[in-house]
Design a protein around this motif. Structure first.
Motif, mmCIF file in Angstrom:
data_model
loop_
_atom_site.group_PDB
_atom_site.id
_atom_site.type_symbol
_atom_site.label_atom_id
_atom_site.label_comp_id
_atom_site.label_asym_id
_atom_site.label_seq_id
_atom_site.Cartn_x
_atom_site.Cartn_y
_atom_site.Cartn_z
ATOM 1 N N MET A 108 31.333 -11.352 -61.378
ATOM 2 C CA MET A 108 31.865 -10.346 -60.824
ATOM 3 C C MET A 108 31.997 -9.155 -61.710
ATOM 4 O O MET A 108 31.543 -8.656 -61.970
ATOM 5 C CB MET A 108 32.901 -11.132 -59.998
ATOM 6 C CG MET A 108 33.610 -9.437 -59.237
ATOM 7 S SD MET A 108 34.503 -10.317 -57.567
ATOM 8 C CE MET A 108 35.977 -10.763 -58.003
ATOM 9 N N GLY A 156 32.170 -9.652 -65.032
ATOM 10 C CA GLY A 156 30.718 -9.222 -66.252
ATOM 11 C C GLY A 156 29.948 -7.949 -65.525
ATOM 12 O O GLY A 156 29.045 -7.517 -66.482
ATOM 13 N N GLY A 162 25.850 -16.939 -70.694
ATOM 14 C CA GLY A 162 26.531 -17.207 -69.304
ATOM 15 C C GLY A 162 26.775 -18.782 -69.800
ATOM 16 O O GLY A 162 25.710 -19.696 -70.373
ATOM 17 N N ARG A 164 21.009 -17.242 -65.737
ATOM 18 C CA ARG A 164 21.145 -16.287 -63.821
ATOM 19 C C ARG A 164 22.001 -15.678 -64.103
ATOM 20 O O ARG A 164 23.132 -15.346 -65.089
ATOM 21 C CB ARG A 164 21.023 -17.553 -63.458
ATOM 22 C CG ARG A 164 22.892 -17.820 -63.449
ATOM 23 C CD ARG A 164 23.684 -18.919 -62.489
ATOM 24 N NE ARG A 164 24.851 -19.095 -61.925
ATOM 25 C CZ ARG A 164 25.961 -18.970 -61.619
ATOM 26 N NH1 ARG A 164 25.095 -17.403 -60.116
ATOM 27 N NH2 ARG A 164 27.094 -19.256 -61.452
ATOM 28 N N MET A 185 25.744 -20.104 -73.365
ATOM 29 C CA MET A 185 26.453 -20.551 -74.044
ATOM 30 C C MET A 185 27.752 -20.896 -73.491
ATOM 31 O O MET A 185 28.447 -19.885 -72.567
ATOM 32 C CB MET A 185 26.508 -19.099 -75.494
ATOM 33 C CG MET A 185 28.441 -19.486 -76.236
ATOM 34 S SD MET A 185 28.325 -17.915 -77.072
ATOM 35 C CE MET A 185 29.276 -17.656 -76.036
ATOM 36 N N ASP A 186 28.367 -22.313 -73.661
ATOM 37 C CA ASP A 186 29.003 -22.959 -73.012
ATOM 38 C C ASP A 186 30.572 -22.536 -73.601
ATOM 39 O O ASP A 186 30.345 -23.196 -74.670
ATOM 40 C CB ASP A 186 29.252 -24.366 -72.848
ATOM 41 C CG ASP A 186 29.971 -25.019 -71.708
ATOM 42 O OD1 ASP A 186 31.192 -24.847 -71.341
ATOM 43 O OD2 ASP A 186 30.048 -26.416 -71.198
ATOM 44 N N GLN A 205 33.482 -23.898 -73.596
ATOM 45 C CA GLN A 205 33.415 -24.653 -74.292
ATOM 46 C C GLN A 205 33.174 -26.055 -75.494
ATOM 47 O O GLN A 205 33.614 -27.074 -76.048
ATOM 48 C CB GLN A 205 33.876 -26.210 -73.020
ATOM 49 C CG GLN A 205 34.681 -25.761 -72.047
ATOM 50 C CD GLN A 205 35.307 -26.365 -70.377
ATOM 51 O OE1 GLN A 205 34.482 -25.372 -69.446
ATOM 52 N NE2 GLN A 205 34.207 -27.507 -70.923
ATOM 53 N N ALA A 231 34.693 -14.772 -69.422
ATOM 54 C CA ALA A 231 34.296 -16.501 -69.015
ATOM 55 C C ALA A 231 35.434 -16.900 -69.149
ATOM 56 O O ALA A 231 36.671 -16.839 -69.151
ATOM 57 C CB ALA A 231 33.634 -17.497 -69.779
ATOM 58 N N THR A 245 37.847 -19.408 -61.913
ATOM 59 C CA THR A 245 38.866 -18.559 -61.638
ATOM 60 C C THR A 245 39.089 -19.256 -60.431
ATOM 61 O O THR A 245 39.661 -18.815 -59.830
ATOM 62 C CB THR A 245 38.030 -17.369 -61.359
ATOM 63 O OG1 THR A 245 36.221 -17.389 -60.768
ATOM 64 C CG2 THR A 245 37.351 -16.383 -62.646
ATOM 65 N N SER A 255 43.046 -11.086 -68.900
ATOM 66 C CA SER A 255 43.571 -12.141 -68.436
ATOM 67 C C SER A 255 44.154 -11.513 -66.571
ATOM 68 O O SER A 255 43.410 -10.476 -66.440
ATOM 69 C CB SER A 255 44.646 -12.118 -68.890
ATOM 70 O OG SER A 255 45.174 -13.591 -68.610
ATOM 71 N N THR A 256 45.178 -12.795 -65.745
ATOM 72 C CA THR A 256 45.475 -11.882 -64.580
ATOM 73 C C THR A 256 46.953 -12.199 -64.106
ATOM 74 O O THR A 256 47.781 -12.096 -65.180
ATOM 75 C CB THR A 256 45.285 -13.373 -64.545
ATOM 76 O OG1 THR A 256 45.568 -13.411 -62.829
ATOM 77 C CG2 THR A 256 45.192 -14.347 -64.604
ATOM 78 N N TYR A 289 45.935 -21.856 -62.909
ATOM 79 C CA TYR A 289 45.321 -21.581 -62.997
ATOM 80 C C TYR A 289 46.140 -19.852 -63.585
ATOM 81 O O TYR A 289 45.966 -19.675 -65.266
ATOM 82 C CB TYR A 289 44.853 -20.598 -61.846
ATOM 83 C CG TYR A 289 44.030 -19.333 -62.097
ATOM 84 C CD1 TYR A 289 42.383 -19.114 -62.879
ATOM 85 C CD2 TYR A 289 44.077 -18.426 -62.065
ATOM 86 C CE1 TYR A 289 42.618 -17.867 -63.051
ATOM 87 C CE2 TYR A 289 43.471 -16.969 -62.102
ATOM 88 C CZ TYR A 289 42.629 -16.676 -63.398
ATOM 89 O OH TYR A 289 41.895 -15.741 -63.161
ATOM 90 N N ALA A 349 44.293 -7.591 -65.203
ATOM 91 C CA ALA A 349 43.363 -7.324 -64.045
ATOM 92 C C ALA A 349 44.422 -7.874 -63.012
ATOM 93 O O ALA A 349 44.957 -9.026 -62.655
ATOM 94 C CB ALA A 349 42.206 -7.695 -63.427
ATOM 95 N N TRP A 408 44.387 -7.791 -58.220
ATOM 96 C CA TRP A 408 43.433 -8.647 -56.970
ATOM 97 C C TRP A 408 41.480 -7.996 -57.820
ATOM 98 O O TRP A 408 41.687 -7.003 -57.030
ATOM 99 C CB TRP A 408 43.680 -8.613 -55.709
ATOM 100 C CG TRP A 408 44.747 -9.794 -55.793
ATOM 101 C CD1 TRP A 408 45.355 -11.050 -56.153
ATOM 102 C CD2 TRP A 408 45.591 -9.311 -54.643
ATOM 103 N NE1 TRP A 408 45.876 -10.914 -55.316
ATOM 104 C CE2 TRP A 408 46.384 -10.476 -54.348
ATOM 105 C CE3 TRP A 408 46.078 -8.323 -53.446
ATOM 106 C CZ2 TRP A 408 47.257 -10.587 -53.301
ATOM 107 C CZ3 TRP A 408 46.896 -8.358 -52.757
ATOM 108 C CH2 TRP A 408 47.593 -9.493 -52.250
#
Ligand SMILES: NC(=O)c1ccc[n+]([C@@H]2O[C@H](COP(=O)([O-])OP(=O)(O)OC[C@H]3O[C@@H](n4cnc5c(N)ncnc54)[C@H](OP(=O)(O)O)[C@@H]3O)[C@@H](O)[C@H]2O)c1
Length: 284
Positions: free
Chosen positions: A1, A3, A21, A25, A32-33, A35, A56, A59, A97-98, A122, A145, A147
């Motif tokens: 969203m 990105g 990603g 896609r 690229m993971d 992890q 990444a 979420t 972050s959030t 989370y 950020a 909501w």
């Protein structure tokens, strides 16, 4: 969203971009993971980025609660890999972050100097990511950020869900005891890049102006879609809508540092929502 909005902003600024990603896609042209340290290191080695925007994350708040190891693997360990690679390359790092890092008990909007104390996995895993960035790098930005809203049908969160329900039903039951700061991805991306370009490293809150309950946002959506006479928005308590992960009562934030720097130009969420609904009104 987020990105997609960030890529639009970078393209407008004529930046050379490598979009990665978990798989190829959407906008992601390279797998690229985060992890997978081998994959991260190889990608950084090949492309030698100057600036890394690490968006990444896992979420899905309820999935994080049900699978905490997965949440920490992605949000904390994945961030540790990106931090390490940025350190090796000398790249500037941006971590998103959030407001979920806070426990939600504060009555006023949270600022950058409030102490995180998340009540769900989370939020704790995202805060663990913040701590790794802060203690390992000097040249970093952390942007919290609220909501997030953006991307219309790719938005799996609140606003697009409400838009769809509005089109199908004449009554929406929406919680009025959860409060937050809507954050539109396009506004977030442009203001984030302005701060990055200023070179003033550190932690920032970056949300649209104003705060709201979920119910207030739903009411504005109904109004914005011209359905005021047709769709009722009924306030309910969150106790009537149990979810696997606890949600903080408040995720309200203020952009205190940007205000102090005279740089808080984020529009009010009601203006941003009105424009967003207008821009997308002909889409499904
Ligand atoms: N959404 C919000 O309300 C909100 C609020 C505050 C902060 N944030 C933060 O903002 C950032 C962007 O979130 P968003 O809202 O744009 O969420 P999103 O649409 O769920 O995007 C997250 C992206 O991360 C990718 N990803 C997940 N695990 C990965 C891995 N191991 N390796 C590589 N990529 C991986 C996902 O890929 P798949 O699609 O393949 O899973 C997805 O493309 C996140 O850091 C999030 O914590 C979000």
């Amino acid at each position: 969203m987020l990105g997609s909005a960030v890529i639009d902003t970078l393209r407008a600024d004529q930046c050379e971009i490598v979009a990665t990603g978990r798989s190829v896609r959407g906008e992601a042209e390279l797998p690229m993971d985060v992890q997978d340290w081998g994959s991260v290191r190889a990608t950084f080695g090949e492309h030698e980025p100057d600036l890394v925007l690490h968006l990444a994350a896992e979420t899905n708040v309820d999935l994080c609660e049900q699978e905490p190891d997965h949440a920490y693997a992605c949000n904390a360990f994945g961030t540790e890999n990106i931090v390490r690679a940025c350190g090796e390359q000398g790249a500037v790092m941006v971590y998103v972050s959030t407001a979920n890092v806070f426990d939600g008990e504060k009555r006023e909007p949270y600022n950058e100097y409030d102490t995180p104390n998340s009540i769900n996995v989370y939020g704790r895993s995202k805060h663990a990511g913040e701590c790794i960035v802060e203690r390992s790098l000097d040249r970093y930005f952390i942007f919290r950020a609220g909501w997030m809203v953006g991307g219309w049908e790719i938005d799996k969160k609140f606003v697009y869900t409400m838009v769809q329900l509005c089109r199908e039903q004449n009554e929406l039951r929406v919680v009025d005891d959860r409060f937050g700061s809507p954050t539109f991805t396009a506004d977030f991306a442009t203001h984030m890049m302005a701060i990055v370009n200023s070179g003033r490293f550190g932690l920032y809150h970056l949300a649209n102006k104003g705060t709201a309950s979920r119910w207030e946002i739903a009411r504005e959506i109904v109004k914005g879609l011209g359905k005021g006479g047709e769709v009722d928005v009924v306030p309910i308590s969150s106790a009537e809508f149990p979810l696997p992960a606890p949600r903080p009562r408040s995720e309200m934030m203020k952009n205190l540092k940007l205000q102090l720097l005279g740089l808080d130009e984020m529009p009010h969420w009601k203006d941003a929502l009105r424009d967003y609904l207008e821009e997308n009104k002909d889409r499904k």
